[in-house]
Design a protein around this motif. Structure first.
Motif, mmCIF file in Angstrom:
data_model
loop_
_atom_site.group_PDB
_atom_site.id
_atom_site.type_symbol
_atom_site.label_atom_id
_atom_site.label_comp_id
_atom_site.label_asym_id
_atom_site.label_seq_id
_atom_site.Cartn_x
_atom_site.Cartn_y
_atom_site.Cartn_z
ATOM 1 N N GLU A 323 32.138 46.067 33.105
ATOM 2 C CA GLU A 323 33.060 45.575 34.120
ATOM 3 C C GLU A 323 32.346 45.427 35.460
ATOM 4 O O GLU A 323 32.598 44.469 36.209
ATOM 5 C CB GLU A 323 34.237 46.533 34.246
ATOM 6 N N SER A 326 30.436 42.157 35.305
ATOM 7 C CA SER A 326 31.309 40.975 35.324
ATOM 8 C C SER A 326 31.895 40.762 36.722
ATOM 9 O O SER A 326 31.976 39.618 37.199
ATOM 10 C CB SER A 326 32.419 41.114 34.278
ATOM 11 N N ARG A 327 32.282 41.851 37.395
ATOM 12 C CA ARG A 327 32.813 41.719 38.755
ATOM 13 C C ARG A 327 31.710 41.291 39.726
ATOM 14 O O ARG A 327 31.957 40.563 40.683
ATOM 15 C CB ARG A 327 33.458 43.026 39.202
ATOM 16 N N GLN A 328 30.512 41.749 39.462
ATOM 17 C CA GLN A 328 29.371 41.340 40.287
ATOM 18 C C GLN A 328 29.153 39.828 40.160
ATOM 19 O O GLN A 328 28.918 39.129 41.148
ATOM 20 C CB GLN A 328 28.123 42.095 39.847
ATOM 21 N N MET A 330 31.390 37.624 39.341
ATOM 22 C CA MET A 330 32.523 36.957 39.986
ATOM 23 C C MET A 330 32.306 36.885 41.491
ATOM 24 O O MET A 330 32.457 35.814 42.112
ATOM 25 C CB MET A 330 33.807 37.719 39.664
ATOM 26 N N ALA A 331 31.923 38.020 42.073
ATOM 27 C CA ALA A 331 31.715 38.054 43.528
ATOM 28 C C ALA A 331 30.554 37.165 43.950
ATOM 29 O O ALA A 331 30.620 36.479 44.973
ATOM 30 C CB ALA A 331 31.463 39.502 43.972
ATOM 31 N N GLU A 334 31.586 33.208 43.442
ATOM 32 C CA GLU A 334 32.819 32.663 44.013
ATOM 33 C C GLU A 334 32.558 31.555 45.033
ATOM 34 O O GLU A 334 33.204 30.499 45.009
ATOM 35 C CB GLU A 334 33.635 33.793 44.658
ATOM 36 N N LEU A 346 38.596 35.949 36.551
ATOM 37 C CA LEU A 346 37.983 37.140 35.961
ATOM 38 C C LEU A 346 38.965 37.813 35.021
ATOM 39 O O LEU A 346 40.127 38.013 35.366
ATOM 40 C CB LEU A 346 37.573 38.121 37.064
ATOM 41 N N THR A 348 39.102 41.271 32.614
ATOM 42 C CA THR A 348 38.545 42.510 32.077
ATOM 43 C C THR A 348 39.677 43.311 31.450
ATOM 44 O O THR A 348 40.835 42.875 31.446
ATOM 45 C CB THR A 348 37.871 43.355 33.178
ATOM 46 N N GLU A 351 42.969 43.969 33.670
ATOM 47 C CA GLU A 351 44.064 43.025 33.900
ATOM 48 C C GLU A 351 45.130 43.223 32.820
ATOM 49 O O GLU A 351 44.837 43.071 31.622
ATOM 50 C CB GLU A 351 43.555 41.577 33.874
ATOM 51 N N ASP A 524 34.590 51.650 41.005
ATOM 52 C CA ASP A 524 34.569 50.447 41.839
ATOM 53 C C ASP A 524 34.755 50.796 43.315
ATOM 54 O O ASP A 524 34.145 50.175 44.196
ATOM 55 C CB ASP A 524 35.668 49.480 41.389
#
Length: 693
Positions: A323, A326-328, A330-331, A334, A346, A348, A351, A524
């Protein structure tokens, strides 16, 4: 139908005399269930029984073979003591020592007054000779091998029993049709297959076990050639069965994204993008590996491919193993997505409920162009309107079945681009990813800083803490990596939680903690505080190995660095050097260091080239674990040693390509022999394809 010439070698080990259900199970644990598995179970050592001195001259610690007279038996006074049998030649006396031996067997094997030939390791204490549990006891004239191969065993399986089974299997090996190119075989001075396999099981000295011997080279090449042929045939089959579709873009979206970049793409990145574009624009399905070092810019290259897929009217998916990563992604992407005008989302495991339902509805209706996520992308309720490209990051952390599940979510056959930030030696890439084309990104993008690496003993830990105190006071951010989360009674290693408490007491409140056992929200939150500068020192486990990008972090401390693998240390070091500041990596070890650990730390100190590091890692620990999970497709060769036979692999690949270009269905005389080779080495998928053709 399997060629009849191989039928004997495909028989079960139960077909051998003396092999029953129990022995069959034990043999299967070390070799396999068929006779061909036994012949491929090569010796790992050799016992030389040719040393036959008089007893008075026998050297302690050596295997001695001697003719002796049995003088008498000395039974033990109690069961805890051994049974001894005194023997002699015309120069000295020796005691044969047996623990838990049956006296009836000893009376029969070593009758007093008889002459016997004994063989085993001799020990000398107070000038008295002894031989604990002789390996062989034979009457004069009975056969005793002078050179005995040593095999890998399992509990309950003796060397004698396994050797007998292997000899039985070798008797079934007959001359096979030659599949090697005659000119190449002559040039290499290699024997025929049946001669090579029998010679490999008959070593006389340690040098006969080396991978460079003609016999072992020949067998290694056979295995590598079968592997490369199979990979090429399977890839050919996949492309015939799973026809791709043309995903051609004019580059409008890509141009907008490139204009928004704060750096210029390297030549290697541009080359990789061109290769991927060509694959996607062809009617053949794309299967490509994008391989690059830490910070080589793989994600940007992959995103350009995703934009091409979107411009061509389809959707794209980017799957990451964690996660955090994946968030990295996305950020980090963007702004480029906004600049190019594509809708990115996104998904994961976090959600849930109405937000997840809304996201999935938008995805199914085609309102989301690119979906980034973790294993959540595998869920049955994740449906794309038209999935055109799948990008799999950190490929070695996913299994083949997981990758196939995701690419199967498209109505049409999807193109696949897999990425790995673990540089892989070319030899391993050819075996693990031989069914894919490969793009390699060498070097680092502009702006990436070199990292000074130092290796320090744990006795200097206070110096490291003091160095951090000064650096944090100047506004620096740093990582401190520990191998464990909690203190272990069995392993005396620093635990992340304890180390974080100690450093907080010493350095103040700006010390945070991140590890894999924390809840995702807590992890996070800590990462966000570190990225924002609210925390300056992040104590962590290897959860930060990939996907953590904080340009302001310039110091990496790895405690008990000797416990980490070379590739893992390289990945951890790659978390710094991402901004404009001078960066350093401090590898703290607990002496004494073994030779392998010493070599690992020296390699990391001396170079930051991931491909050089990967080659050294291959030498130090072999190919078995270099690529991570077995599901990744990594083959465990039985006869070939990739670290020693790398050049042979390259030759086998070239030979396989030439063979199939001339005889794609293997119907020539040599082709029929090569079918035998594929059968012999268990390349079933390739054989099925040829049979169907």
């Amino acid at each position: 139908m399997r060629p009849s010439i191989l039928f004997p070698l495909f028989a079960d080990t139960r077909s051998l005399p003396g092999v029953g259900p129990r022995l069959e199970k034990l043999i299967s644990q070390v070799a396999g269930t068929r006779l061909k598995d036994l012949i491929f179970h090569l010796p790992t050592g050799v016992i030389d029984r040719s040393y036959r001195p008089k007893l008075i001259a026998a050297e302690a610690g050596r295997i001695v073979t001697a003719s002796v007279n049995v003088l008498d038996h000395l039974p033990p006074r109690d069961k805890r003591q051994p049974f001894k049998v005194r023997c002699s030649d015309d120069t000295a006396t020796i005691e044969l020592v047996f623990f838990h031996a049956h006296q009836d067997w000893l009376n029969k094997s070593l009758p007093v007054g008889s002459q016997r030939v004994i063989s085993g390791k001799v020990e000398r204490f107070n000038n008295r000779l002894s031989m604990p549990h002789p390996d062989f006891i034979a009457a004069p004239g009975e056969e005793m091998p002078l050179h005995e191969p040593v095999y890998a065993l399992t509990e309950g399986l003796s060397g004698k029993v396994l050797s007998k089974a292997i000899r039985g299997a070798l008797e079934k090996v007959s001359p096979l049709p030659e599949w090697l190119d005659p000119a190449y075989q002559k040039k290499m001075k290699w024997p025929a297959f049946h001669e090579a396999i029998k010679a490999a099981h008959s070593p006389v000295k340690e040098a006969d076990l080396a991978p460079e011997t003609p016999e072992r080279q020949r067998l290694a090449y056979d295995e590598l050639l079968s592997n490369q042929l199979a990979l090429m045939l399977v890839r050919k089959q996949m492309r015939e069965v799973n026809k791709g579709r043309v995903l051609k873009a004019e580059g409008r979206l890509k141009a907008k994204a490139l204009a928004a970049l704060h750096f210029t793409l390297t030549e290697a990145q541009q080359q990789a993008i061109a290769e991927i574009e060509a694959d996607m624009a062809s009617p053949q399905r794309m299967l490509r590996l994008l391989q690059g070092d830490v910070g080589a810019g793989k994600t940007v290259v992959a995103f350009m491919a995703l934009l091409d897929a979107v411009e061509a009217g389809t959707q794209g998916a980017l799957m990451a193993p964690t996660e955090i990563l994946s968030r990295q992604h996305m950020a980090g992407l963007e702004k480029l997505a906004e600049a190019s005008g594509v809708k990115m989302a996104l998904l994961t495991g976090r959600e849930k409920g109405a937000p997840r339902a809304a996201l999935l509805k938008a995805l199914a209706e085609g309102e989301i162009d690119i979906l980034i996520g973790t294993h959540a992308l595998f869920s049955d309720d994740v449906v794309f309107k038209d999935l055109g490209l799948v990008v799999v990051d950190e490929q070695h952390r996913f299994g083949v079945h997981q990758r196939m599940t995701l690419q199967g979510k498209g109505e049409h056959v999807t193109d696949v681009l897999v990425m790995t930030a673990t540089p892989i030696p070319r030899t391993l890439a050819l075996t693990a990813y031989g069914d894919m084309e490969v793009s390699r990104l060498f070097g680092r993008p502009p702006g990436r800083q070199p990292i000074e690496t130092r290796v320090l003993p744990v006795s200097r830990l206070e110096d490291v803490v003091e160095h951090l105190r000064k650096a944090l006071a100047a506004g620096t951010r740093a990582y401190w990596v520990c191998p464990l989360v909690e203190e272990s009674e069995k392993i005396d290693l620093a635990a992340a939680e304890d180390r974080a408490r100690e450093l907080s007491a010493t350095l103040g409140p700006k010390v945070g903690l991140v590890h894999g056992k924390m809840k995702a929200a807590e992890r996070d939150a800590a990462m966000a505080k570190f990225k924002a500068g609210e925390l300056q020192l992040l104590v962590a486990t290897t959860v930060i190995e990939v996907g953590v990008d904080v340009p302001e972090a310039t110091i990496m401390v790895v405690e008990h660095a000797e416990r980490f693998g070379l590739a893992q240390l390289h990945q951890l070091r790659g978390r710094v050097g991402r901004g404009s500041g001078k960066s350093s990596c401090l590898l703290v070890y607990a002496p004494p260091l073994g030779e392998t650990a010493k070599a690992r730390l020296s390699t990391l100190r001396d170079t930051d080239d991931g491909f050089v590091i990967a080659e050294e890692d291959l030498k130090l620990r072999g190919p078995g674990e270099l690529l991570g999970t077995r599901q990744s497709g990594q083959l465990e060769f039985r006869l070939a040693d990739i670290s020693a036979h790398g050049e042979l692999l390259a030759c086998a690949r070239d030979d396989a390509a030439l063979i199939l270009s001339r005889d794609p269905d293997l119907k020539s005389d040599r082709g029929v022999a090569l079918r035998v080779l594929l059968y012999l080495f268990g390349q079933d998928e390739a054989v099925k394809y040829l049979r169907a053709g």
